[in-house]
Design an enzyme around this catalytic site. Structure first.
Site, PDB file in Angstrom:
ATOM      1  N   GLY A   1       0.899  -1.198  -0.032  1.00  0.00           N
ATOM      2  CA  GLY A   1       0.121   0.095   0.173  1.00  0.00           C
ATOM      3  C   GLY A   1       0.943   1.213   0.126  1.00  0.00           C
TER       4      GLY A   1
ATOM      5  N   HIS B   1      -2.209   7.431   7.157  1.00  0.00           N
ATOM      6  CA  HIS B   1      -1.397   8.392   6.554  1.00  0.00           C
ATOM      7  C   HIS B   1      -2.095   9.631   6.047  1.00  0.00           C
ATOM      8  CE1 HIS B   1       2.465   6.456   6.425  1.00  0.00           C
ATOM      9  NE2 HIS B   1       2.021   5.355   5.667  1.00  0.00           N
TER      10      HIS B   1
ATOM     11  N   CYS C   1       6.445  -0.042   6.880  1.00  0.00           N
ATOM     12  CA  CYS C   1       6.049   1.197   6.331  1.00  0.00           C
ATOM     13  C   CYS C   1       7.110   1.598   5.254  1.00  0.00           C
ATOM     14  CB  CYS C   1       5.436   2.116   7.079  1.00  0.00           C
ATOM     15  SG  CYS C   1       5.233   3.781   6.217  1.00  0.00           S
ATOM     16  N   LEU C   2       7.104   1.941   3.970  1.00  0.00           N
ATOM     17  CA  LEU C   2       7.951   2.108   3.068  1.00  0.00           C
ATOM     18  C   LEU C   2       8.584   3.559   3.469  1.00  0.00           C
ATOM     19  CD1 LEU C   2       6.078   1.435  -0.244  1.00  0.00           C
ATOM     20  CD2 LEU C   2       7.954   0.201   1.079  1.00  0.00           C
TER      21      LEU C   2
ATOM     22  N   HIS D   1      -3.904   1.388   7.954  1.00  0.00           N
ATOM     23  CA  HIS D   1      -2.487   1.849   7.913  1.00  0.00           C
ATOM     24  C   HIS D   1      -2.542   3.107   6.881  1.00  0.00           C
ATOM     25  CE1 HIS D   1       1.845   1.243   7.953  1.00  0.00           C
ATOM     26  NE2 HIS D   1       1.886   2.067   6.898  1.00  0.00           N
ATOM     27  N   GLU D   2      -2.908   2.821   5.706  1.00  0.00           N
ATOM     28  CA  GLU D   2      -2.971   3.785   4.699  1.00  0.00           C
ATOM     29  C   GLU D   2      -3.944   5.173   4.968  1.00  0.00           C
ATOM     30  OE1 GLU D   2      -0.347   3.578   2.723  1.00  0.00           O
ATOM     31  OE2 GLU D   2      -0.003   1.521   3.099  1.00  0.00           O
TER      32      GLU D   2
ATOM     33  N   GLN E   1       3.117  10.236   1.049  1.00  0.00           N
ATOM     34  CA  GLN E   1       4.518   9.321   0.903  1.00  0.00           C
ATOM     35  C   GLN E   1       5.340   9.460  -0.302  1.00  0.00           C
ATOM     36  OE1 GLN E   1       2.456   5.211   2.194  1.00  0.00           O
ATOM     37  NE2 GLN E   1       4.630   5.207   2.903  1.00  0.00           N
TER      38      GLN E   1
HETATM   39 NI    NI Z   1       2.993   3.455   5.667  1.00  0.00          NI
END
Ligand code: NI
Length: 171
Positions: A46, A138, A92-93, A134-135, A51
């Site tokens: 995701g 953000h 997380c990226l 999670h997304e 991000q």
């Molecule tokens: Ni993340």
């Protein structure tokens, strides 16, 4: 399509409350497809617009095994949650190398607009449910480590710092 650079924690855009998408323009469509490519390339399951440097309410997800079930959500909203909770490890990226356990609703129902401007609803459980939460965090300026206790948060930040120093050393 192009792979975009991923914003790293603690860049302030990651703690920004994102604004709704008001119109699905060609720019939005291009951004969504670039985000998908960036997510697959990383690889991740995701990615949220902040991000990649855009503080707007747009996310892409693909939790399928064969990476053939891309979902693009515009202005997603949780409209129902289960009373049951799950606790699993998340990464997380924007915080590479950090994995921590986070409590999430076991099931969520999410309403969103798709790329064609149609209103959609998804009832999710398992990985999709966790990934959606999670997304969507953000989009509200929250990263998964914000769910941790102060002690664990500090420990995660220290680990991230150490990892970055080691990487700098290597390059
Ligand atoms: Ni993340």
């Amino acid at each position: 399509m192009s792979v975009l650079p991923i914003v790293q924690f603690p860049n302030p855009i990651l703690s920004t409350v994102c604004t709704p998408v008001t119109e699905i323009t060609d720019e939005i469509r291009t951004l969504a497809s670039d985000m998908a490519q960036t997510m697959y390339e990383a690889p991740g399951v995701g990615l949220a617009a902040p991000q990649v440097g855009h503080a707007i309410r747009l996310i892409v997800l693909d939790v399928s095994e064969n990476k053939d079930n891309l979902i693009t959500l515009i202005n997603p909203e949780i409209i129902a949650t289960s009373d049951e909770w799950v606790c699993g490890e998340e990464g997380c990226l924007s915080l590479p190398g950090i994995w921590e356990k986070v409590d999430r609703h076991a099931q969520v129902t999410v309403k969103y607009t798709d790329l064609d401007g149609k209103s959609q609803t998804v009832e999710a459980d398992g990985l999709l449910s966790v990934c959606l939460q999670h997304e969507m965090d953000h989009l509200d300026g929250k990263v998964f480590v914000d769910h941790l206790s102060r002690l664990k948060y500090d420990r995660a930040c220290a680990k991230l710092k150490k990892r970055r120093l080691q990487e700098k050393h290597r390059n």
